[in-house]
Design a protein around this motif. Structure first.
Motif, mmCIF file in Angstrom:
data_model
loop_
_atom_site.group_PDB
_atom_site.id
_atom_site.type_symbol
_atom_site.label_atom_id
_atom_site.label_comp_id
_atom_site.label_asym_id
_atom_site.label_seq_id
_atom_site.Cartn_x
_atom_site.Cartn_y
_atom_site.Cartn_z
ATOM 1 N N ASN A 140 1.215 -1.407 0.294
ATOM 2 C CA ASN A 140 -0.078 -0.016 -0.151
ATOM 3 C C ASN A 140 0.654 1.249 -0.153
ATOM 4 O O ASN A 140 1.825 1.198 0.749
ATOM 5 C CB ASN A 140 -1.103 0.021 1.008
ATOM 6 N N THR A 141 0.358 2.320 -0.547
ATOM 7 C CA THR A 141 1.137 3.524 -0.445
ATOM 8 C C THR A 141 -0.120 4.298 -0.124
ATOM 9 O O THR A 141 -1.015 5.000 -0.225
ATOM 10 C CB THR A 141 1.024 3.983 -2.024
ATOM 11 N N PHE A 142 1.132 5.810 0.605
ATOM 12 C CA PHE A 142 0.042 6.661 1.992
ATOM 13 C C PHE A 142 0.298 7.743 0.742
ATOM 14 O O PHE A 142 1.570 8.728 0.630
ATOM 15 C CB PHE A 142 0.514 6.530 3.017
ATOM 16 N N VAL A 143 -0.146 8.426 -0.128
ATOM 17 C CA VAL A 143 0.126 9.263 -0.376
ATOM 18 C C VAL A 143 -0.534 10.865 0.774
ATOM 19 O O VAL A 143 -1.291 10.641 1.002
ATOM 20 C CB VAL A 143 -1.149 9.580 -1.765
ATOM 21 N N LEU A 144 0.702 11.321 1.013
ATOM 22 C CA LEU A 144 0.160 12.590 1.342
ATOM 23 C C LEU A 144 0.416 13.843 0.831
ATOM 24 O O LEU A 144 0.509 13.852 0.338
ATOM 25 C CB LEU A 144 1.864 12.412 2.715
ATOM 26 N N ILE A 145 -1.018 14.789 1.887
ATOM 27 C CA ILE A 145 -0.918 15.695 0.811
ATOM 28 C C ILE A 145 -1.719 16.475 1.930
ATOM 29 O O ILE A 145 -1.598 16.338 3.849
ATOM 30 C CB ILE A 145 -2.808 15.527 0.102
ATOM 31 N N ASP A 146 -1.306 18.071 1.985
ATOM 32 C CA ASP A 146 -1.383 19.480 3.040
ATOM 33 C C ASP A 146 -2.509 19.440 2.926
ATOM 34 O O ASP A 146 -2.894 19.791 1.652
ATOM 35 C CB ASP A 146 0.080 20.430 2.638
ATOM 36 N N SER A 147 -3.171 19.187 4.347
ATOM 37 C CA SER A 147 -4.719 19.667 4.819
ATOM 38 C C SER A 147 -4.538 21.004 4.019
ATOM 39 O O SER A 147 -6.127 21.049 3.903
ATOM 40 C CB SER A 147 -5.358 18.953 5.498
#
Length: 198
Positions: free
Chosen positions: A107-114
């Motif tokens: 699994n890949t966790f795609v981090l996005i600035d909220s």
């Protein structure tokens, strides 16, 4: 629960990555999204992943051994404009090579600035994962910097955006803060639940 975490190796080429078949969980996002801080928060080790005020610092694939049983993989950030064109192309090649070759990737966790509304570069990356049928989740970082209303608005915009683009279902989404620890338990439990079914 994460009981132990240690750095194993940095690789400048996918073929240099560990030959083990243990499950890998990759973390990736735009430069300066708070990736290293999140990794350190998840592992309770402030010095595990090197944090930097300079975006684009990570240019290698970093493997960390978790609980001596699976890997957390810190991938280079994408979309850092101040790198040369050649530098950006090299990182793009490294990232795509990783996704193409690492059969261990679960699994890949795609981090996005909220704090930001949907950004084209993030949407394009998410779509690439979807098209290539790579399992992924979305982690909204720096959630402590928003009011409750801003959080709901920004997250619902992402959900709407994906549905408008034809996604049949929304991938798992997590809200996190490396500062407060919010979301940490949910992400770790999510990984544990996947591992228990492997």
């Amino acid at each position: 629960m994460i009981h132990s975490a240690r750095f194993l190796v940095s690789s400048s080429d996918v073929d240099q990555c560990p030959k083990y078949s243990s499950a890998e969980y990759a973390f990736i996002g735009r430069s300066n999204v708070g990736k290293s801080s999140l990794i350190n928060a998840l592992t309770n080790n402030k010095k595990l992943a090197k944090t930097s005020g300079t975006p684009g610092k990570t240019k290698l694939i970093n493997h960390f051994v978790i609980n001596e049983s699976w890997f957390l993989v810190d991938l280079p950030g994408y979309g850092y404009a101040k790198l040369s064109k050649q530098g950006r192309n090299e990182i793009k090649k490294l990232i795509h090579g990783y996704f193409e070759k690492r059969k261990q990737l679960i699994n890949t966790f795609v981090l996005i600035d909220s704090r930001h509304k949907p950004q084209k570069i993030d949407i394009n990356f998410i779509n690439m994962l979807g098209i290539n049928q790579h399992a992924f989740s979305i982690v909204f970082t720096k959630i402590d910097k928003l009011s409750e209303r801003q959080r709901r608005d920004n997250l619902s915009q992402y959900q709407s955006h994906l549905l408008q683009q034809g996604w049949e279902s929304i991938p798992p989404m997590f809200e996190s803060s490396a500062k407060t620890g919010e979301g940490k338990e949910e992400i770790i439990n999510y990984i544990a639940s996947i591992n228990s079914n492997l």
